[in-house]
Motif scaffolding. Structure first.
Motif, mmCIF file in Angstrom:
data_model
loop_
_atom_site.group_PDB
_atom_site.id
_atom_site.type_symbol
_atom_site.label_atom_id
_atom_site.label_comp_id
_atom_site.label_asym_id
_atom_site.label_seq_id
_atom_site.Cartn_x
_atom_site.Cartn_y
_atom_site.Cartn_z
ATOM 1 N N GLY A 27 69.725 42.906 20.706
ATOM 2 C CA GLY A 27 70.215 42.035 21.782
ATOM 3 C C GLY A 27 69.196 40.989 22.212
ATOM 4 N N ASP A 28 67.924 41.153 21.811
ATOM 5 C CA ASP A 28 66.896 40.161 22.190
ATOM 6 C C ASP A 28 67.152 38.834 21.474
ATOM 7 O OD1 ASP A 28 65.712 42.062 23.697
ATOM 8 O OD2 ASP A 28 63.852 42.215 22.512
ATOM 9 N N VAL A 29 66.862 37.757 22.192
ATOM 10 C CA VAL A 29 66.926 36.435 21.570
ATOM 11 C C VAL A 29 65.626 36.221 20.798
ATOM 12 C CG1 VAL A 29 67.018 33.950 21.990
ATOM 13 C CG2 VAL A 29 68.439 35.513 23.350
ATOM 14 N N ILE A 30 65.745 35.836 19.553
ATOM 15 C CA ILE A 30 64.562 35.687 18.685
ATOM 16 C C ILE A 30 64.344 34.210 18.392
ATOM 17 C CG2 ILE A 30 63.496 36.348 16.492
ATOM 18 C CD1 ILE A 30 64.165 38.770 18.209
ATOM 19 N N ARG A 31 63.142 33.764 18.620
ATOM 20 C CA ARG A 31 62.775 32.406 18.225
ATOM 21 C C ARG A 31 61.904 32.481 16.976
ATOM 22 N NH1 ARG A 31 62.468 29.937 23.681
ATOM 23 N NH2 ARG A 31 64.646 29.342 23.917
ATOM 24 N N SER A 32 61.913 31.395 16.217
ATOM 25 C CA SER A 32 61.055 31.330 15.040
ATOM 26 C C SER A 32 59.601 31.501 15.480
ATOM 27 C CB SER A 32 61.261 29.974 14.363
ATOM 28 O OG SER A 32 60.318 29.817 13.360
ATOM 29 N N GLY A 33 58.876 32.388 14.832
ATOM 30 C CA GLY A 33 57.476 32.627 15.191
ATOM 31 C C GLY A 33 57.284 33.831 16.095
ATOM 32 N N ASP A 34 58.397 34.369 16.639
ATOM 33 C CA ASP A 34 58.260 35.577 17.458
ATOM 34 C C ASP A 34 57.799 36.740 16.594
ATOM 35 O OD1 ASP A 34 59.107 34.197 19.617
ATOM 36 O OD2 ASP A 34 61.075 35.178 19.812
ATOM 37 N N ILE A 35 56.997 37.603 17.196
ATOM 38 C CA ILE A 35 56.552 38.777 16.441
ATOM 39 C C ILE A 35 57.618 39.853 16.544
ATOM 40 C CG2 ILE A 35 54.780 40.549 16.273
ATOM 41 C CD1 ILE A 35 52.885 38.398 17.555
ATOM 42 N N LEU A 36 58.056 40.309 15.398
ATOM 43 C CA LEU A 36 59.168 41.261 15.374
ATOM 44 C C LEU A 36 58.686 42.709 15.358
ATOM 45 C CD1 LEU A 36 61.453 39.560 12.693
ATOM 46 C CD2 LEU A 36 61.660 39.416 15.183
ATOM 47 N N ALA A 37 57.692 42.978 14.527
ATOM 48 C CA ALA A 37 57.324 44.375 14.326
ATOM 49 C C ALA A 37 55.902 44.473 13.783
ATOM 50 C CB ALA A 37 58.289 45.026 13.342
ATOM 51 N N GLU A 38 55.368 45.684 13.867
ATOM 52 C CA GLU A 38 54.070 45.982 13.244
ATOM 53 C C GLU A 38 54.309 46.834 12.012
ATOM 54 O OE1 GLU A 38 51.198 46.187 17.161
ATOM 55 O OE2 GLU A 38 51.476 47.989 15.933
ATOM 56 N N ILE A 39 53.670 46.418 10.941
ATOM 57 C CA ILE A 39 53.852 47.145 9.688
ATOM 58 C C ILE A 39 52.493 47.546 9.142
ATOM 59 C CG2 ILE A 39 54.511 46.820 7.262
ATOM 60 C CD1 ILE A 39 56.951 45.329 8.333
ATOM 61 N N GLU A 40 52.399 48.808 8.749
ATOM 62 C CA GLU A 40 51.146 49.285 8.186
ATOM 63 C C GLU A 40 51.270 49.285 6.675
ATOM 64 O OE1 GLU A 40 49.860 52.991 9.853
ATOM 65 O OE2 GLU A 40 48.222 53.131 8.423
ATOM 66 N N THR A 41 50.394 48.510 6.040
ATOM 67 C CA THR A 41 50.420 48.430 4.583
ATOM 68 C C THR A 41 49.363 49.357 4.030
ATOM 69 O OG1 THR A 41 48.719 46.764 4.349
ATOM 70 C CG2 THR A 41 50.914 45.987 4.901
ATOM 71 N N ASP A 42 49.174 49.296 2.724
ATOM 72 C CA ASP A 42 48.103 50.093 2.122
ATOM 73 C C ASP A 42 46.737 49.532 2.497
ATOM 74 O OD1 ASP A 42 48.681 47.789 0.697
ATOM 75 O OD2 ASP A 42 48.027 48.622 -1.211
ATOM 76 N N LYS A 43 46.678 48.335 3.071
ATOM 77 C CA LYS A 43 45.387 47.738 3.373
ATOM 78 C C LYS A 43 45.136 47.554 4.856
ATOM 79 C CE LYS A 43 43.943 44.543 0.191
ATOM 80 N NZ LYS A 43 44.021 43.347 -0.644
ATOM 81 N N ALA A 44 46.185 47.351 5.640
ATOM 82 C CA ALA A 44 45.959 47.016 7.046
ATOM 83 C C ALA A 44 47.247 47.157 7.833
ATOM 84 C CB ALA A 44 45.459 45.581 7.148
ATOM 85 N N THR A 45 47.118 47.073 9.158
ATOM 86 C CA THR A 45 48.298 46.992 10.005
ATOM 87 C C THR A 45 48.534 45.524 10.323
ATOM 88 O OG1 THR A 45 47.884 49.155 10.952
ATOM 89 C CG2 THR A 45 49.322 47.694 12.192
ATOM 90 N N MET A 46 49.749 45.050 10.071
ATOM 91 C CA MET A 46 50.025 43.628 10.224
ATOM 92 C C MET A 46 51.271 43.416 11.058
ATOM 93 S SD MET A 46 48.558 42.333 6.643
ATOM 94 C CE MET A 46 49.403 40.850 6.730
ATOM 95 N N GLU A 47 51.298 42.271 11.714
ATOM 96 C CA GLU A 47 52.486 41.914 12.479
ATOM 97 C C GLU A 47 53.361 41.008 11.627
ATOM 98 O OE1 GLU A 47 50.462 40.102 15.732
ATOM 99 O OE2 GLU A 47 50.454 41.942 16.913
ATOM 100 N N ILE A 48 54.672 41.175 11.743
ATOM 101 C CA ILE A 48 55.537 40.226 11.039
ATOM 102 C C ILE A 48 56.265 39.338 12.035
ATOM 103 C CG2 ILE A 48 55.809 41.524 8.911
ATOM 104 C CD1 ILE A 48 58.606 42.338 9.949
ATOM 105 N N GLU A 49 56.307 38.084 11.662
ATOM 106 C CA GLU A 49 56.933 37.088 12.526
ATOM 107 C C GLU A 49 58.318 36.756 12.005
ATOM 108 O OE1 GLU A 49 54.544 33.631 12.570
ATOM 109 O OE2 GLU A 49 52.844 34.601 13.567
ATOM 110 N N SER A 50 59.158 36.317 12.911
ATOM 111 C CA SER A 50 60.480 35.868 12.484
ATOM 112 C C SER A 50 60.398 34.433 11.982
ATOM 113 C CB SER A 50 61.452 35.931 13.652
ATOM 114 O OG SER A 50 62.726 35.535 13.195
ATOM 115 N N VAL A 51 61.060 34.198 10.888
ATOM 116 C CA VAL A 51 61.146 32.841 10.365
ATOM 117 C C VAL A 51 62.371 32.161 10.974
ATOM 118 C CG1 VAL A 51 61.342 31.466 8.255
ATOM 119 C CG2 VAL A 51 60.112 33.645 8.236
ATOM 120 N N ASP A 52 63.411 32.981 11.220
ATOM 121 C CA ASP A 52 64.701 32.437 11.661
ATOM 122 C C ASP A 52 64.900 32.656 13.166
ATOM 123 O OD1 ASP A 52 65.757 31.761 8.962
ATOM 124 O OD2 ASP A 52 65.409 33.907 8.669
#
Lengths: 460, 338
Positions: A27-52
């Motif tokens: 239900g949240d309004v998402i703007r391009s560049g908003d941070i959506l989630a934190e993802i832990e990879t095999d190398k680091a914890t990273m934030e993912i941004e919305s493109v759309d």
């Protein structure tokens, strides 16, 4: 149209990751560049941004989900005018991307070239470990960290330096938590200056310290090669035995995944060529830990080659107080009678997989994990070849002047009469490693090609 | 002299009056410079006779640099240099016999005949070589300083290099780390104006090499490297700076080598007149000799006697070297790994 948000690949080696936390709600309004989630990879914890832009329609993979495959749909973003319910219902779960199969070689049946899974959890051979020893499942990444931390607790002269080893916790997280335990005096972030900090490390070793110099990858160590060879390897000899250089140069080596020619190379034969160096290339976590501890205690310069694609692989490590693996001893990983395969690092796993394929065909293969490239354990290789009478060498590096060339020459010189077929080498093709997935796969050894080489020397 | 006020100011350091000096000290400097000069002359001779082979880089003309700097450091401080290293070893008190025996490839040499002219070491005297790759000693010497800082042992390291090495990339990698971590290292640039056959003007966009550390925040000074007292004074200042925790410092020694780059260099890139002029006007040994005589610290006869004694030491080293056997063949495969 609703937009599918996919689990992103956030490193060259990432195949899956943990979706640690959603930072937006349905239900949240998402703007391009908003941070959506934190993802832990095999190398680091990273934030993912919305493109759309749009409204978060549905979160399909909840916070805290582990082992989420790359490209899995993790949420649906609704654009203006989308009806949430319809969009949600009609979207089928996308099929996972098929793993690209390598192009078949001209004379090989296509079926044989389908990649097979390489078993990763393996028990270290019993020869090294007292019976009844408790084993702990450990990633190679943690095994290396444990080795360094144990040696640093033991000896104040040991310190770690390299790019991003301290505050960043290691480019591959190998030095995780070490800055916190040992402080900035002993866990030292360097500028990006391989030639300089390798020389500085060698100078510190001349003065009696025991540096561990991490290269972010051994590809970058080419800038430091003058110090590794001219300063570290030769000084004991040039000083008539007066000087010592107890230093470990370590870091990831070998081909990674889709990173192109300058970042994909196995340096084992380069360093293996040099008198005055010890060169180690472990396969599993027990050897990674035990050999690194031995390397740090060794009074000589040691080049310690890790594999970029194996840091996350988990193996059993013996839960003993001071787990040391001897330098200069190869290990028979699988016994067999028809042919001998020699390999190091990641290629040991591939060779074991090849042995498995061949076992189903009635061919019994002995697999030798070299572990130490220099000094080479010729005795273990010769003993095996005298039994099997056939030799296949496997390596990720190029074949010309390579490890396999050396082993084939050594075996031919010393066990010529025991050979029933000319030795065969499996290695990267003689070209810089390509970026394109199909060409990359064609260039590197895989279990099927190793198996074919064994059939060739067995004349079947 | 106190530490510099302005980092960017180039300054040629002038010696204090000789009469303020301890006569024993001046005579010691004279003796050390003379020893290096006579030793190198003998080495040149032995090279001509085929007893020394390969590369052999003589230090003649530059003696004031190492003798002055040696006077400024304390026991336990470390020294490292490139391949023009005979003078550094003699100044550190390494035996002329052992150095000459190494030059001639004998088992009694400092590296048991396995190093040669460019590769000698003495852990006893804290001499860390003797390095044949131009510029390598700068990173290595910075590492020696790193070890001192790590151990907080109050020692400093001297990293000597030439105007040629000053253009190597690793020099600047080292400057950066040395200042970043405030390592106790003194970079002594022996600017003898020629990187092998290329004059500094033809090779360097900034010929004032003491300014090369400015963008890293490393102070640098130009020093008359033909004047042992000026070197000593600059050395004292630099050692004090490094030992007090202020980090690295650069001393650019303006000096000159009379001989070719190595024994096989005909030195066609400069005129005989140029060499003769430097010798006549600013020879480090002659300059100090004049000071000593003028101040009445010694007379001609005493200096002549000293020369005779030095020649005897050098001749003894030469005889010792020639009388020593080559290394035993078993040495071929030792000292590769511990």
């Amino acid at each position: 149209m609703a937009i599918e948000i996919l689990m992103p690949a956030l490193s060259p080696t990432m195949e899956e990751g943990t979706l640690s936390k959603w930072l937006v709600a349905e239900g949240d309004v998402i703007r391009s560049g908003d941070i959506l989630a934190e993802i832990e990879t095999d190398k680091a914890t990273m934030e993912i941004e919305s493109v759309d832009e749009g409204v978060m329609g549905k979160i399909l993979v909840p916070s805290g989900s582990e082992n989420v495959l790359v490209n899995k749909v993790i949420a649906i973003l609704l654009e203006e005018g989308d009806d949430a319910d319809t969009e949600m219902e009609t979207k089928p779960e996308p099929k996972p991307e098929p793993t690209p199969a390598p192009e078949p070689e001209a004379n090989a049946p296509a079926a044989e070239l389908t990649p097979i899974a390489v078993a990763t959890a393996r028990t270290p051979p019993e020869t090294d470990i007292p019976a009844g020893t408790e084993m702990i499942a450990t990633s190679i990444r943690d095994a290396l960290r444990d080795a360094m931390a144990e040696e640093m607790r033991r000896d104040d002269d040991v310190f770690l330096m390299g790019e991003e080893v301290a505050q960043y916790q290691g480019a591959y997280k190998v030095s995780r938590d070490m800055l916190e335990e040992f402080g900035a005096r002993r866990v030292i972030d360097t500028p990006i200056t391989e030639h300089g900090f390798a020389g500085l490390g060698v100078g510190a070793a001349f003065a009696g310290l025991r540096p561990i110099v991490e290269f972010m990858t051994f590809n970058f160590a080419m800038q430091a090669m003058d110090h590794i060879i001219n300063s570290a390897a030769k000084t004991r000899y040039m000083s008539g035995g007066q000087m010592a250089c107890p230093i470990v140069f370590r870091g990831p080596n070998g081909a990674a995944s889709r990173v192109g020619a300058q970042h994909s190379q196995d340096y084992a034969p380069w360093y293996g060529h040099v008198p005055g160096l010890i060169v180690l290339a472990p396969y599993d976590a027990a050897d990674a830990k035990g050999l690194l501890k031995s390397a740090i205690r060794n009074p000589n310069p040691v080049v310690f080659l890790e594999h970029e694609l194996m840091y996350g692989e988990v193996f059993d490590v013996p839960a003993v107080d001071d787990w040391l693996v001897p330098i200069g001893k190869a290990l028979v990983r699988r016994t067999g009678t028809d042919a001998t395969i020699t390999a190091h690092s990641r290629m040991v796993g591939f060779s074991l997989a090849a042995a498995e394929i061949l076992a189903n065909e009635g061919i019994s293969v002995e697999v030798i994990d070299l572990r130490t490239i220099r000094p080479l354990d010729c005795d273990t290789i010769l003993t095996s070849v005298r039994k099997t009478n056939r030799l296949v060498t496997v390596e990720e590096s190029w074949g010309r002047m390579g490890i396999g060339a050396e082993i084939a020459a050594m075996v031919t010189e010393q066990a010529f009469d025991d050979l029933d077929a000319p030795p065969k080498r499996v290695h990267q093709v003689e070209a810089p490693l390509a970026y394109a997935a199909n060409l990359e796969a064609l260039a590197m050894p895989i279990p099927q090609r190793i198996a074919q080489a064994v059939r060739d020397v067995c004349y079947v | 002299m106190s530490a510099p006020k302005s980092k960017s100011k180039s300054k040629t350091r002038k010696p204090a009056k000789a009469s303020n000096r301890d006569p024993k000290q001046l005579l010691h400097y004279y003796h050390e410079m003379l020893l290096i000069r006579r030793f190198e002359e003998k080495a040149g001779q032995l090279y001509g006779m085929g007893l020394i082979a390969g590369f052999c880089h003589l230090y003649i003309g530059q003696e004031a640099v190492v003798v002055g700097m040696q006077a400024a450091i304390d026991e336990g401080d470390q020294v490292i240099t490139g391949y023009r290293d005979h003078g550094h070893m003699l100044a550190l008190g390494m035996e002329a016999r052992g150095v000459m025996a190494e030059l001639t490839g004998r088992e009694t040499g400092y590296s048991r005949g396995k190093g040669g002219s460019m590769h000698m070491f003495s852990t006893e005297k804290n001499f860390y070589g003797g390095h044949g790759i131009v510029g390598a000693q700068v990173s290595l010497g910075t590492g020696l300083a790193f070890a001192n800082a790590y151990r907080q042992n109050d020692r400093v390291s001297l990293a000597y290099f030439g105007d040629g090495a000053a253009n190597q990339g690793q020099v600047y990698e080292s400057f950066n780390m040395a200042k970043l971590w405030n390592l106790p290292v003194i970079y002594v640039i022996e600017n003898n104006h020629y990187a092998m056959g290329t004059s500094i003007e033809r090779a360097s966009s900034e010929i004032h090499l003491h300014k090369r550390g400015l963008s890293f925040g490393i102070p640098g000074f130009e020093v008359d490297g033909m004047d042992v007292l000026a070197v000593r004074e600059a050395g004292d200042m630099a050692v004090k700076h490094a030992r007090s925790g202020k980090g690295p410092i650069i001393l650019e020694m303006k000096t000159y080598r009379y001989r070719g780059h190595s024994m096989s260099d005909p030195a066609k890139y400069r005129t005989r007149d140029e060499v003769n002029e430097v010798r006549a006007k600013s020879d480090p040994i002659e300059q100090l000799k004049a000071l000593i005589l003028k101040a009445g610290f010694a007379d001609e006869a005493a200096l002549k006697a000293m020369d005779k004694q030095v020649r005897a030491v050098v001749n003894d080293a030469s005889d010792f070297a020639q009388d020593s056997p080559e290394p035993d063949v078993s040495e071929l495969m030792t000292d590769i790994l511990a």
